[in-house]
Design an enzyme around this catalytic site. Sequence first.
Site, PDB file in Angstrom:
ATOM      1  N   TYR A 153      71.282  31.584   8.949  1.00 17.23           N
ATOM      2  CA  TYR A 153      71.789  31.877   7.604  1.00 17.23           C
ATOM      3  C   TYR A 153      71.813  33.388   7.346  1.00 17.23           C
ATOM      4  O   TYR A 153      72.803  33.916   6.838  1.00 17.23           O
ATOM      5  CB  TYR A 153      70.918  31.171   6.576  1.00 17.23           C
ATOM      6  CG  TYR A 153      71.356  31.380   5.148  1.00 17.23           C
ATOM      7  CD1 TYR A 153      72.512  30.772   4.664  1.00 17.23           C
ATOM      8  CD2 TYR A 153      70.615  32.176   4.282  1.00 17.23           C
ATOM      9  CE1 TYR A 153      72.918  30.956   3.357  1.00 17.23           C
ATOM     10  CE2 TYR A 153      71.010  32.365   2.973  1.00 17.23           C
ATOM     11  CZ  TYR A 153      72.165  31.758   2.510  1.00 17.23           C
ATOM     12  OH  TYR A 153      72.569  31.950   1.205  1.00 17.23           O
ATOM     13  N   ALA A 155      72.015  35.790   9.528  1.00 17.90           N
ATOM     14  CA  ALA A 155      73.068  36.401  10.336  1.00 17.90           C
ATOM     15  C   ALA A 155      74.438  36.209   9.689  1.00 17.90           C
ATOM     16  O   ALA A 155      75.274  37.120   9.680  1.00 17.90           O
ATOM     17  CB  ALA A 155      73.055  35.812  11.745  1.00 17.90           C
ATOM     18  N   LYS A 157      75.069  35.846   6.501  1.00 18.47           N
ATOM     19  CA  LYS A 157      75.179  36.640   5.277  1.00 18.47           C
ATOM     20  C   LYS A 157      75.225  38.138   5.575  1.00 18.47           C
ATOM     21  O   LYS A 157      75.828  38.906   4.823  1.00 18.47           O
ATOM     22  CB  LYS A 157      74.033  36.299   4.332  1.00 18.47           C
ATOM     23  CG  LYS A 157      74.140  34.883   3.759  1.00 18.47           C
ATOM     24  CD  LYS A 157      75.471  34.654   3.050  1.00 18.47           C
ATOM     25  CE  LYS A 157      75.553  33.306   2.371  1.00 18.47           C
ATOM     26  NZ  LYS A 157      76.816  33.098   1.636  1.00 18.47           N
ATOM     27  N   ILE A 186      66.905  32.019  -6.096  1.00 14.66           N
ATOM     28  CA  ILE A 186      67.557  31.451  -7.264  1.00 14.66           C
ATOM     29  C   ILE A 186      67.170  29.975  -7.334  1.00 14.66           C
ATOM     30  O   ILE A 186      67.202  29.276  -6.321  1.00 14.66           O
ATOM     31  CB  ILE A 186      69.093  31.590  -7.199  1.00 14.66           C
ATOM     32  CG1 ILE A 186      69.483  33.030  -6.799  1.00 14.66           C
ATOM     33  CG2 ILE A 186      69.714  31.208  -8.541  1.00 14.66           C
ATOM     34  CD1 ILE A 186      69.005  34.113  -7.724  1.00 14.66           C
TER      35      ILE A 186
END
Length: 251
Positions: A153, A155, A157, A186
């Site tokens: 994830y 990598a 982003k 979040i």
Amino acid sequence: MANRLKGKCVLLTGGVANIGLAILDSFVAEGATVAVVDIDEKRGMEIQSRHPRSVKFFRADLSRESEIREVVNNAAGWLGGINTLCLNAGVQLSGNIEDFAMEAWDKVFAINVRANFVFIQESLPYLREATNSSVVLMSSLAGKRGGPGLSCYSASKAAIIGLTNSLAIELAKDGVRVNAVCPGWIDTPFNQPIIDFMGGKSKQDSVVQANIPLGRQATPNEVAPLFVYLASDESSYVTAQAINVCGGAYN
């Protein structure tokens, strides 16, 4: 302030839940017309029925290039063009590197990176034709600092941040701004895979308390206003930025 997005013709991906739904509601409240692209047709049609004058839902599987290209042109036809492209759709899969299947890696990169590239590529004629065009991509704090279980994830982003920086420079001559938003923790179901990897919500809560100066997670409604700003003409001199919304967790 109302009508900050009046006259904006927005294509928004992943706008039926979590942060995406908060973005959609904020865009509509500020006067935008929004074509929402998602795979969840039931939720999409429910949202369209709530905003029949300003929102239209378009279903597409973002792992399929042909569907992305078709939906961009269908959405542009309904909108009368595209001057704002908001790419929020994404997937998070977590796990130790030694256990992480390549099929999962390919899925994450197909949705989080490749789909966004295709959306931008197909939308460019419309963005170039418009004035004050803006592309806003969803990255993540994970794309800057990463963490255990987040190798794939993070990598994906980080790739979005690189894409943002490069395209902002490439498209500046066309009057197209490109920016990314990088949320930290979040409070949405989207984060459940990494919460499970960490060992549950109590472990997550302790990590939040230890690492976030503000001492809490954000809500989707605390992220959406940044998308409004970057989509609006108020940010006309802002491009090539990857802006954190993280409660001070990263400086």
